[in-house]
Write a protein that holds these residues in place. Sequence first.
Motif, PDB file in Angstrom:
ATOM      1  N   LYS A   1      70.938  68.856 -58.996  1.00 40.50           N
ATOM      2  CA  LYS A   1      69.712  69.629 -59.288  1.00 40.50           C
ATOM      3  C   LYS A   1      68.624  68.742 -59.822  1.00 40.50           C
ATOM      4  CE  LYS A   1      73.378  72.694 -60.835  1.00 40.50           C
ATOM      5  NZ  LYS A   1      73.744  73.563 -61.820  1.00 40.50           N
ATOM      6  N   PRO A   2      67.422  69.301 -60.075  1.00 37.51           N
ATOM      7  CA  PRO A   2      66.301  68.565 -60.700  1.00 37.51           C
ATOM      8  C   PRO A   2      66.455  68.980 -62.167  1.00 37.51           C
ATOM      9  CG  PRO A   2      65.552  70.133 -58.909  1.00 37.51           C
ATOM     10  CD  PRO A   2      66.892  70.390 -58.906  1.00 37.51           C
ATOM     11  N   LYS A   3      66.033  68.008 -62.901  1.00 37.00           N
ATOM     12  CA  LYS A   3      66.177  68.139 -64.501  1.00 37.00           C
ATOM     13  C   LYS A   3      65.332  69.339 -65.010  1.00 37.00           C
ATOM     14  CE  LYS A   3      66.886  63.283 -65.355  1.00 37.00           C
ATOM     15  NZ  LYS A   3      66.163  61.954 -66.041  1.00 37.00           N
ATOM     16  N   PRO A   4      65.850  70.008 -65.732  1.00 37.17           N
ATOM     17  CA  PRO A   4      65.249  71.161 -66.345  1.00 37.17           C
ATOM     18  C   PRO A   4      64.089  70.881 -67.085  1.00 37.17           C
ATOM     19  CG  PRO A   4      67.342  71.106 -67.339  1.00 37.17           C
ATOM     20  CD  PRO A   4      67.301  69.879 -66.353  1.00 37.17           C
TER      21      PRO A   4
ATOM     22  N   LEU B   1      77.873  48.715 -53.446  1.00 41.73           N
ATOM     23  CA  LEU B   1      77.604  50.475 -53.259  1.00 41.73           C
ATOM     24  C   LEU B   1      77.740  50.670 -54.979  1.00 41.73           C
ATOM     25  CD1 LEU B   1      80.008  51.774 -50.525  1.00 41.73           C
ATOM     26  CD2 LEU B   1      77.513  51.862 -50.616  1.00 41.73           C
ATOM     27  N   PHE B   2      78.537  50.023 -55.673  1.00 40.70           N
ATOM     28  CA  PHE B   2      78.533  50.309 -57.196  1.00 40.70           C
ATOM     29  C   PHE B   2      77.262  50.130 -57.741  1.00 40.70           C
ATOM     30  CE2 PHE B   2      83.270  50.317 -56.867  1.00 40.70           C
ATOM     31  CZ  PHE B   2      83.428  51.902 -57.362  1.00 40.70           C
ATOM     32  N   GLY B   3      76.952  48.781 -57.300  1.00 36.49           N
ATOM     33  CA  GLY B   3      75.420  48.261 -57.881  1.00 36.49           C
ATOM     34  C   GLY B   3      74.383  49.414 -57.461  1.00 36.49           C
ATOM     35  N   VAL B   4      74.193  49.838 -56.238  1.00 31.93           N
ATOM     36  CA  VAL B   4      73.196  50.753 -55.861  1.00 31.93           C
ATOM     37  C   VAL B   4      73.322  51.954 -56.713  1.00 31.93           C
ATOM     38  CG1 VAL B   4      72.546  52.168 -54.027  1.00 31.93           C
ATOM     39  CG2 VAL B   4      72.808  49.894 -53.456  1.00 31.93           C
ATOM     40  N   ALA B   5      74.452  52.511 -56.895  1.00 38.74           N
ATOM     41  CA  ALA B   5      74.692  53.937 -57.467  1.00 38.74           C
ATOM     42  C   ALA B   5      74.406  53.637 -58.839  1.00 38.74           C
ATOM     43  CB  ALA B   5      76.412  54.082 -57.550  1.00 38.74           C
ATOM     44  N   TRP B   6      74.746  52.503 -59.507  1.00 40.84           N
ATOM     45  CA  TRP B   6      74.385  52.120 -60.988  1.00 40.84           C
ATOM     46  C   TRP B   6      72.862  52.155 -61.059  1.00 40.84           C
ATOM     47  CZ3 TRP B   6      76.189  47.280 -64.020  1.00 40.84           C
ATOM     48  CH2 TRP B   6      75.724  47.491 -65.238  1.00 40.84           C
ATOM     49  N   ILE B   7      72.013  51.475 -60.104  1.00 41.39           N
ATOM     50  CA  ILE B   7      70.563  51.448 -60.207  1.00 41.39           C
ATOM     51  C   ILE B   7      70.044  52.770 -59.989  1.00 41.39           C
ATOM     52  CG2 ILE B   7      68.577  50.922 -58.985  1.00 41.39           C
ATOM     53  CD1 ILE B   7      70.088  47.877 -58.694  1.00 41.39           C
ATOM     54  N   TYR B   8      70.546  53.673 -59.230  1.00 45.51           N
ATOM     55  CA  TYR B   8      70.335  54.931 -59.045  1.00 45.51           C
ATOM     56  C   TYR B   8      70.514  55.858 -59.986  1.00 45.51           C
ATOM     57  CZ  TYR B   8      69.374  59.584 -56.528  1.00 45.51           C
ATOM     58  OH  TYR B   8      69.127  60.638 -56.021  1.00 45.51           O
ATOM     59  N   ASN B   9      71.509  55.778 -60.696  1.00 47.91           N
ATOM     60  CA  ASN B   9      71.751  56.553 -61.822  1.00 47.91           C
ATOM     61  C   ASN B   9      70.611  56.116 -62.780  1.00 47.91           C
ATOM     62  OD1 ASN B   9      73.105  58.022 -63.739  1.00 47.91           O
ATOM     63  ND2 ASN B   9      74.696  56.646 -64.507  1.00 47.91           N
ATOM     64  N   GLU B  10      70.379  54.748 -63.293  1.00 47.71           N
ATOM     65  CA  GLU B  10      69.290  54.435 -64.217  1.00 47.71           C
ATOM     66  C   GLU B  10      67.874  55.033 -63.857  1.00 47.71           C
ATOM     67  OE1 GLU B  10      69.679  52.170 -67.016  1.00 47.71           O
ATOM     68  OE2 GLU B  10      71.620  52.535 -66.703  1.00 47.71           O
ATOM     69  N   THR B  11      67.504  55.099 -62.560  1.00 49.17           N
ATOM     70  CA  THR B  11      66.261  55.514 -62.126  1.00 49.17           C
ATOM     71  C   THR B  11      65.980  56.731 -61.574  1.00 49.17           C
ATOM     72  OG1 THR B  11      66.364  54.195 -60.026  1.00 49.17           O
ATOM     73  CG2 THR B  11      65.614  53.137 -62.211  1.00 49.17           C
ATOM     74  N   SER B  12      67.201  57.504 -61.213  1.00 46.77           N
ATOM     75  CA  SER B  12      67.258  58.764 -60.481  1.00 46.77           C
ATOM     76  C   SER B  12      66.240  59.984 -61.270  1.00 46.77           C
ATOM     77  CB  SER B  12      68.540  59.467 -60.505  1.00 46.77           C
ATOM     78  OG  SER B  12      68.548  60.510 -59.707  1.00 46.77           O
ATOM     79  N   PRO B  13      65.745  60.633 -60.420  1.00 47.04           N
ATOM     80  CA  PRO B  13      65.050  61.845 -60.932  1.00 47.04           C
ATOM     81  C   PRO B  13      65.619  62.866 -60.889  1.00 47.04           C
ATOM     82  CG  PRO B  13      64.417  61.497 -58.655  1.00 47.04           C
ATOM     83  CD  PRO B  13      65.323  60.202 -58.898  1.00 47.04           C
ATOM     84  N   LEU B  14      66.988  62.761 -60.428  1.00 48.88           N
ATOM     85  CA  LEU B  14      68.011  63.887 -60.230  1.00 48.88           C
ATOM     86  C   LEU B  14      69.074  63.720 -61.251  1.00 48.88           C
ATOM     87  CD1 LEU B  14      68.556  63.857 -56.378  1.00 48.88           C
ATOM     88  CD2 LEU B  14      67.027  65.234 -57.631  1.00 48.88           C
ATOM     89  N   GLY B  15      69.790  64.642 -61.783  1.00 49.78           N
ATOM     90  CA  GLY B  15      70.858  64.542 -62.515  1.00 49.78           C
ATOM     91  C   GLY B  15      72.129  63.741 -61.693  1.00 49.78           C
ATOM     92  N   TRP B  16      72.996  62.849 -62.329  1.00 49.23           N
ATOM     93  CA  TRP B  16      73.919  62.093 -61.718  1.00 49.23           C
ATOM     94  C   TRP B  16      75.015  62.938 -61.151  1.00 49.23           C
ATOM     95  CZ3 TRP B  16      74.685  57.959 -59.487  1.00 49.23           C
ATOM     96  CH2 TRP B  16      75.877  57.427 -59.561  1.00 49.23           C
ATOM     97  N   TRP B  17      75.778  63.741 -61.707  1.00 49.39           N
ATOM     98  CA  TRP B  17      76.925  64.421 -61.119  1.00 49.39           C
ATOM     99  C   TRP B  17      76.209  65.456 -60.250  1.00 49.39           C
ATOM    100  CZ3 TRP B  17      80.739  61.648 -60.230  1.00 49.39           C
ATOM    101  CH2 TRP B  17      81.104  60.779 -61.581  1.00 49.39           C
ATOM    102  N   THR B  18      75.218  66.347 -60.842  1.00 50.36           N
ATOM    103  CA  THR B  18      74.575  67.429 -60.050  1.00 50.36           C
ATOM    104  C   THR B  18      73.451  67.052 -59.157  1.00 50.36           C
ATOM    105  OG1 THR B  18      73.364  68.304 -62.134  1.00 50.36           O
ATOM    106  CG2 THR B  18      75.633  69.061 -61.698  1.00 50.36           C
TER     107      THR B  18
END
Length: 158
Positions: free
Chosen positions: A70-73, A51-68
């Motif tokens: 919301k789409p990036k401005p 789960l931590f690995g998936v979250a880390w990869i999602y954080n690196e490649t996510s089109p969304l912000g990490w904590w929010t």
Amino acid sequence: MVLKRYQRAKTGFEALKSFDANKYLKKIGLGKEDYYFWKQVGKALLCTYTLFGVAWIYNETSPLGWWTLKPKPKEEKELAHLYERIKFPYPGDTDAMEEFLQKGGMIGSVIGPKGTIESDKVKKELQDKHFELEAQKLWLRMRNEVIQELQERGYDVE
């Protein structure tokens, strides 16, 4: 009564056969009875790290912000090229280093001049936005002062 004598010293394979590892492993909680417990602990650790690995990869490649969520401005998307991950060449590889420099090198570094013109454009746009905002604030303040003066003199202004 039979006299006990000293036992022959066991060496090699005989000594290995007489050594009972389970006796010592059981004392520290790693015996056969504890197999199920350690299996569950292993599963839990595997799931947690997955789960931590998936979250880390999602954080690196996510089109969304990490904590929010919301789409990036728009401004952040426009400046995203300045922060993208760069694969640097190996220090001793001269061919790869030359290719890296031809592509523009690292943004804003001594290695390559890429990004200087773009950063000037961005600075100019930010200054223009700031100037427009200040001009609008000044105009609204002056307008409000004029309206207030006219209302003090008795004119009905809205």
